[in-house]
Enzyme design. Structure first.
Site, PDB file in Angstrom:
ATOM      1  N   LYS A   1     -17.756  26.460  -1.822  1.00  9.41           N
ATOM      2  CA  LYS A   1     -17.550  27.875  -1.447  1.00  9.41           C
ATOM      3  C   LYS A   1     -18.538  28.248  -0.321  1.00  9.41           C
ATOM      4  O   LYS A   1     -18.880  27.379   0.491  1.00  9.41           O
ATOM      5  CB  LYS A   1     -17.695  28.777  -2.677  1.00  9.41           C
ATOM      6  CG  LYS A   1     -16.829  28.292  -3.844  1.00  9.41           C
ATOM      7  CD  LYS A   1     -16.723  29.271  -4.970  1.00  9.41           C
ATOM      8  CE  LYS A   1     -15.825  28.685  -6.040  1.00  9.41           C
ATOM      9  NZ  LYS A   1     -15.571  29.609  -7.137  1.00  9.41           N
TER      10      LYS A   1
ATOM     11  N   GLU B   1      -9.842  33.079  -4.740  1.00  4.65           N
ATOM     12  CA  GLU B   1     -10.703  33.937  -3.907  1.00  4.65           C
ATOM     13  C   GLU B   1     -10.031  34.232  -2.567  1.00  4.65           C
ATOM     14  O   GLU B   1     -10.171  35.320  -2.016  1.00  4.65           O
ATOM     15  CB  GLU B   1     -12.089  33.281  -3.735  1.00  4.65           C
ATOM     16  CG  GLU B   1     -12.879  33.354  -5.041  1.00  4.65           C
ATOM     17  CD  GLU B   1     -13.885  32.235  -5.265  1.00  4.65           C
ATOM     18  OE1 GLU B   1     -14.261  31.541  -4.307  1.00  4.65           O
ATOM     19  OE2 GLU B   1     -14.276  32.063  -6.438  1.00  4.65           O
TER      20      GLU B   1
ATOM     21  N   GLU C   1      -6.362  26.758 -12.102  1.00  5.58           N
ATOM     22  CA  GLU C   1      -7.638  27.466 -12.202  1.00  5.58           C
ATOM     23  C   GLU C   1      -7.419  28.870 -12.754  1.00  5.58           C
ATOM     24  O   GLU C   1      -7.145  29.810 -11.982  1.00  5.58           O
ATOM     25  CB  GLU C   1      -8.287  27.579 -10.822  1.00  5.58           C
ATOM     26  CG  GLU C   1      -8.652  26.253 -10.203  1.00  5.58           C
ATOM     27  CD  GLU C   1      -9.873  26.390  -9.293  1.00  5.58           C
ATOM     28  OE1 GLU C   1     -10.847  25.670  -9.499  1.00  5.58           O
ATOM     29  OE2 GLU C   1      -9.840  27.241  -8.388  1.00  5.58           O
TER      30      GLU C   1
ATOM     31  N   GLY D   1     -16.267  30.686 -12.365  1.00  3.97           N
ATOM     32  CA  GLY D   1     -17.613  31.227 -12.160  1.00  3.97           C
ATOM     33  C   GLY D   1     -18.135  32.075 -13.314  1.00  3.97           C
ATOM     34  O   GLY D   1     -19.131  32.768 -13.170  1.00  3.97           O
TER      35      GLY D   1
ATOM     36  N   ASN E   1     -16.055  22.154  -4.756  1.00  7.04           N
ATOM     37  CA  ASN E   1     -15.791  23.302  -3.886  1.00  7.04           C
ATOM     38  C   ASN E   1     -17.107  24.069  -3.773  1.00  7.04           C
ATOM     39  O   ASN E   1     -17.493  24.785  -4.683  1.00  7.04           O
ATOM     40  CB  ASN E   1     -14.699  24.177  -4.530  1.00  7.04           C
ATOM     41  CG  ASN E   1     -14.453  25.466  -3.751  1.00  7.04           C
ATOM     42  OD1 ASN E   1     -14.942  25.624  -2.625  1.00  7.04           O
ATOM     43  ND2 ASN E   1     -13.694  26.376  -4.336  1.00  7.04           N
TER      44      ASN E   1
ATOM     45  N   HIS F   1      -6.791  29.129  -2.967  1.00  3.01           N
ATOM     46  CA  HIS F   1      -7.791  29.416  -4.011  1.00  3.01           C
ATOM     47  C   HIS F   1      -7.693  30.905  -4.368  1.00  3.01           C
ATOM     48  O   HIS F   1      -7.404  31.732  -3.503  1.00  3.01           O
ATOM     49  CB  HIS F   1      -9.191  29.073  -3.485  1.00  3.01           C
ATOM     50  CG  HIS F   1     -10.232  29.136  -4.557  1.00  3.01           C
ATOM     51  ND1 HIS F   1     -10.790  30.325  -4.969  1.00  3.01           N
ATOM     52  CD2 HIS F   1     -10.783  28.159  -5.327  1.00  3.01           C
ATOM     53  CE1 HIS F   1     -11.644  30.071  -5.953  1.00  3.01           C
ATOM     54  NE2 HIS F   1     -11.660  28.767  -6.192  1.00  3.01           N
TER      55      HIS F   1
END
Ligand code: PGA
Length: 241
Positions: free
Chosen positions: A8, A93, A163, A169, A6, A91
């Site tokens: 991003k 985010e 996740e 991150g 991913n 996701h």
């Protein structure tokens, strides 16, 4: 094993090309499947058949309507035209920064399945939820919201990614036992042997221990997938599993 990158909002189209020029000649898999989800404006760099014969192309998001006045959105048909075969959906985010709800996630999964794009559905708890012992309930609610109204033969086609939000991150991956426990819980809730990935600070050092776990069928990788050599190392660990 399914290994998904991913990217991003990282890499311009020329940077994507540079990555592929380095990655493709060294890339070779027999036992695992590798998917890269670049920003959609980079996707034409993947059209080259040499690339698409070897890896799957994935989107980081999609919209559930076929076409029309939805400024800034991308439809399943548009992605299919670029030979996209996977899409990350829900996701954290997207949920947290762009306010996507379980109901949006559900509609996107249905649109994706209708268009024969494999959805990679993300679920995960916050640090506070892990701290107050509600992780399992949070995961269960997200999964049930995601699969609502989807028939069982279609559910088998869905890939899930556990996740934990606090591990994304941060460089702090969950310990493999805890990851295995929640990936196992997802299979129990679905009541089928679906593919379940772990994601959150997976790197070339910790992936081997995660891949060794029974309920973990691969990884969704952010930061460490941006570097061709690190990503190749992770793929070779998946191959050896
Ligand atoms: P990370 O991201 O590997 O950089 O933690 C994973 C993800 O958000 O999918």
């Amino acid at each position: 094993m399914l290994v998904v990158a991913n990217w991003k909002m990282n890499k311009t189209a020329s940077e994507a090309k540079e990555f592929l020029d380095k990655f493709i000649p060294k890339f070779n898999v027999k036992n695992s499947k590798v998917v890269i989800c670049p920003p959609s404006v980079d996707m034409f760099e993947f059209e080259n058949s040499e690339v698409l014969n070897k890896i799957g192309l994935g989107a980081q998001n999609l919209f559930y309507k076929d076409k029309g006045s939805f400024t800034g959105e991308t439809s399943v048909e548009m992605l299919k035209d670029l030979k996209v075969s996977y899409a990350i959906i829900g996701h954290s985010e997207r949920r947290n920064i762009f306010a996507e709800t379980d109901s949006d996630v559900n509609k996107k999964i249905k649109a994706s399945l209708n268009g024969e794009i494999t959805p990679i559905v993300c679920v995960g708890e916050t640090l506070a939820e892990r701290g107050n012992g509600t992780t399992k309930q949070v995961i269960k609610n997200q999964i049930l919201g995601a699969i609502y109204g989807i028939n069982s033969s279609n559910i088998e086609k869905v890939v899930f990614a556990y996740e934990p939000i606090w591990a994304i991150g941060t460089g702090k991956a969950i310990n493999p036992e805890q990851a295995d426990e929640i990936c196992g819980l997802i299979k129990e809730i679905i009541n089928k042997d679906v593919t379940v990935l772990y994601g959150g600070s997976v790197n070339d050092k910790n992936c081997k221990q995660l891949f060794a776990k029974k309920n973990i069928n691969g990884a969704l990788i952010g930061g460490a997938s941006l570097d061709a050599d690190k990503f190749l190392k992770i793929i070779s660990e998946a191959e050896n599993e």
